[in-house]
Design a protein around this motif. Structure first.
Motif, PDB file in Angstrom:
ATOM      1  N   GLY A   1       6.266  24.805  -4.738  1.00  0.00           N
ATOM      2  CA  GLY A   1       5.050  25.615  -4.842  1.00  0.00           C
ATOM      3  C   GLY A   1       3.770  24.804  -4.694  1.00  0.00           C
ATOM      4  N   GLY A   2       3.841  23.668  -3.984  1.00  0.00           N
ATOM      5  CA  GLY A   2       2.681  22.792  -3.809  1.00  0.00           C
ATOM      6  C   GLY A   2       2.507  21.784  -4.931  1.00  0.00           C
ATOM      7  N   MET A   3       3.323  21.878  -5.969  1.00  0.00           N
ATOM      8  CA  MET A   3       3.276  20.926  -7.094  1.00  0.00           C
ATOM      9  C   MET A   3       4.192  19.755  -6.755  1.00  0.00           C
ATOM     10  SD  MET A   3       1.301  22.043  -9.440  1.00  0.00           S
ATOM     11  CE  MET A   3       0.619  23.518 -10.147  1.00  0.00           C
ATOM     12  N   ASN A   4       3.711  18.865  -5.870  1.00  0.00           N
ATOM     13  CA  ASN A   4       4.539  17.751  -5.406  1.00  0.00           C
ATOM     14  C   ASN A   4       3.689  16.555  -5.033  1.00  0.00           C
ATOM     15  OD1 ASN A   4       4.014  17.595  -2.349  1.00  0.00           O
ATOM     16  ND2 ASN A   4       4.453  19.780  -2.628  1.00  0.00           N
ATOM     17  N   PHE A   5       4.358  15.436  -4.873  1.00  0.00           N
ATOM     18  CA  PHE A   5       3.778  14.219  -4.302  1.00  0.00           C
ATOM     19  C   PHE A   5       4.625  13.875  -3.087  1.00  0.00           C
ATOM     20  CE2 PHE A   5       2.491  13.451  -8.809  1.00  0.00           C
ATOM     21  CZ  PHE A   5       1.126  13.372  -8.615  1.00  0.00           C
ATOM     22  N   ASN A   6       3.996  13.757  -1.930  1.00  0.00           N
ATOM     23  CA  ASN A   6       4.691  13.405  -0.690  1.00  0.00           C
ATOM     24  C   ASN A   6       5.896  14.314  -0.456  1.00  0.00           C
ATOM     25  OD1 ASN A   6       3.222  10.944  -1.766  1.00  0.00           O
ATOM     26  ND2 ASN A   6       3.635  10.305   0.320  1.00  0.00           N
ATOM     27  N   GLY A   7       5.773  15.567  -0.844  1.00  0.00           N
ATOM     28  CA  GLY A   7       6.837  16.534  -0.652  1.00  0.00           C
ATOM     29  C   GLY A   7       7.950  16.472  -1.687  1.00  0.00           C
TER      30      GLY A   7
ATOM     31  N   THR B   1       0.854  -1.177   0.000  1.00  0.00           N
ATOM     32  CA  THR B   1       0.000   0.000   0.000  1.00  0.00           C
ATOM     33  C   THR B   1       0.892   1.229   0.000  1.00  0.00           C
ATOM     34  OG1 THR B   1      -1.726  -1.167   1.219  1.00  0.00           O
ATOM     35  CG2 THR B   1      -1.831   1.239   1.217  1.00  0.00           C
ATOM     36  N   LEU B   2       0.622   2.134  -0.937  1.00  0.00           N
ATOM     37  CA  LEU B   2       1.353   3.393  -1.030  1.00  0.00           C
ATOM     38  C   LEU B   2       0.378   4.525  -0.726  1.00  0.00           C
ATOM     39  CD1 LEU B   2       3.260   2.829  -4.409  1.00  0.00           C
ATOM     40  CD2 LEU B   2       4.005   2.220  -2.094  1.00  0.00           C
ATOM     41  N   ASP B   3       0.730   5.371   0.220  1.00  0.00           N
ATOM     42  CA  ASP B   3      -0.055   6.568   0.502  1.00  0.00           C
ATOM     43  C   ASP B   3       0.544   7.691  -0.339  1.00  0.00           C
ATOM     44  OD1 ASP B   3      -1.747   5.368   2.422  1.00  0.00           O
ATOM     45  OD2 ASP B   3      -0.205   5.608   3.957  1.00  0.00           O
ATOM     46  N   LEU B   4      -0.108   8.013  -1.445  1.00  0.00           N
ATOM     47  CA  LEU B   4       0.362   9.038  -2.374  1.00  0.00           C
ATOM     48  C   LEU B   4      -0.389  10.322  -2.086  1.00  0.00           C
ATOM     49  CD1 LEU B   4       2.114   9.691  -4.879  1.00  0.00           C
ATOM     50  CD2 LEU B   4       0.142   9.037  -6.271  1.00  0.00           C
ATOM     51  N   ILE B   5       0.349  11.372  -1.703  1.00  0.00           N
ATOM     52  CA  ILE B   5      -0.278  12.622  -1.293  1.00  0.00           C
ATOM     53  C   ILE B   5       0.159  13.742  -2.221  1.00  0.00           C
ATOM     54  CG2 ILE B   5      -0.568  14.282   0.578  1.00  0.00           C
ATOM     55  CD1 ILE B   5       0.166  11.921   2.488  1.00  0.00           C
ATOM     56  N   ALA B   6      -0.790  14.314  -2.931  1.00  0.00           N
ATOM     57  CA  ALA B   6      -0.514  15.460  -3.804  1.00  0.00           C
ATOM     58  C   ALA B   6      -0.598  16.735  -2.980  1.00  0.00           C
ATOM     59  CB  ALA B   6      -1.523  15.520  -4.947  1.00  0.00           C
ATOM     60  N   GLY B   7       0.315  17.665  -3.264  1.00  0.00           N
ATOM     61  CA  GLY B   7       0.283  18.958  -2.591  1.00  0.00           C
ATOM     62  C   GLY B   7       0.590  18.882  -1.119  1.00  0.00           C
TER      63      GLY B   7
END
Length: 159
Positions: A43-49, A31-37
Motif C-alpha cells: 500500500g505504498g508503505m515500503n522502502f525500495n519496494g 552509498t545506499l539509495d533509500l526510497i520510501a513509497g
C-alpha cells in the motif's frame, strides 16, 4: 527525438533494462539509495519496494555509509536505523543505533513527497538492524526493511 541504442536494442529484443542498483561501493565508502513509497507494494508503505523485513541492504563492517533518502510516496516518510529482533512497531531518533542514522531530524513528521535528505555514518558494529519509518503508524503497517552490517561482505548489496 533521440533514443539510446541500449533502449532501442532492448525494445527490439523484447528485454527489459535492469534498474540501477540502489547500492554503490567505492573502497570503504558505501552509498545506499533509500526510497520510501517506491511503487504500490504494501500500500505504498515500503522502502525500495520492500516491506515487513522482506528486503535487506548488506554493508561491510567499518564502511562509511551515506544514505540518500528520497520520498516517492504520497504520504510523509522518514527513516531510523534501529536494532534488529522482534518486528518494530515504531521508531524515533533516540532509537538510532549509530549517530546520524536517521532523517529528517523530526522523524515523526517525515519529509513530503518528492523531497530528499542525506546522512552519513560509520557502520561500527556488525549485526542485524532494521530501517524503519518513524512516522506514527507506518512501522506498525510494515514499513521496515533490514540492514545487515557484515564482517565478511566486501561490497554492499541489496536483496
Amino acid at each position: 527525438m533521440q533514443v539510446s541504442s541500449a533502449l532501442l536494442i532492448s525494445a527490439l529484443l523484447g528485454t527489459a533494462l535492469a534498474a540501477p542498483s540502489p547500492v554503490q561501493t567505492k573502497g570503504h565508502a558505501v552509498t545506499l539509495d533509500l526510497i520510501a513509497g517506491q511503487g504500490s507494494a504494501n500500500g505504498g508503505m515500503n522502502f525500495n519496494g520492500g516491506a515487513k523485513g522482506n528486503r535487506t541492504f548488506t554493508v561491510p563492517l567499518g564502511s562509511q555509509v551515506t544514505i540518500k533518502f528520497t520520498n516517492m510516496g504520497t504520504l510523509a516518510h522518514s527513516f531510523v536505523i534501529r536494532k534488529g529482533g522482534a518486528a518494530p512497531t515504531d521508531a524515533d531518533a533516540t532509537d538510532a543505533v549509530f549517530p546520524a542514522a536517521y532523517a529528517p531530524a523530526r522523524v515523526e513528521v517525515g519529509i513530503k513527497s518528492g523531497m530528499h535528505q542525506q546522512v552519513t555514518f560509520t557502520a561500527k558494529r556488525a549485526g542485524s538492524y532494521y530501517i524503519v519509518c518513524g512516522v506514527p503508524g507506518h512501522a506498525m503497517a510494515g514499513q521496515y526493511i533490514r540492514l545487515m552490517i557484515s564482517k565478511t561482505a566486501k561490497v554492499a548489496s541489496f536483496q
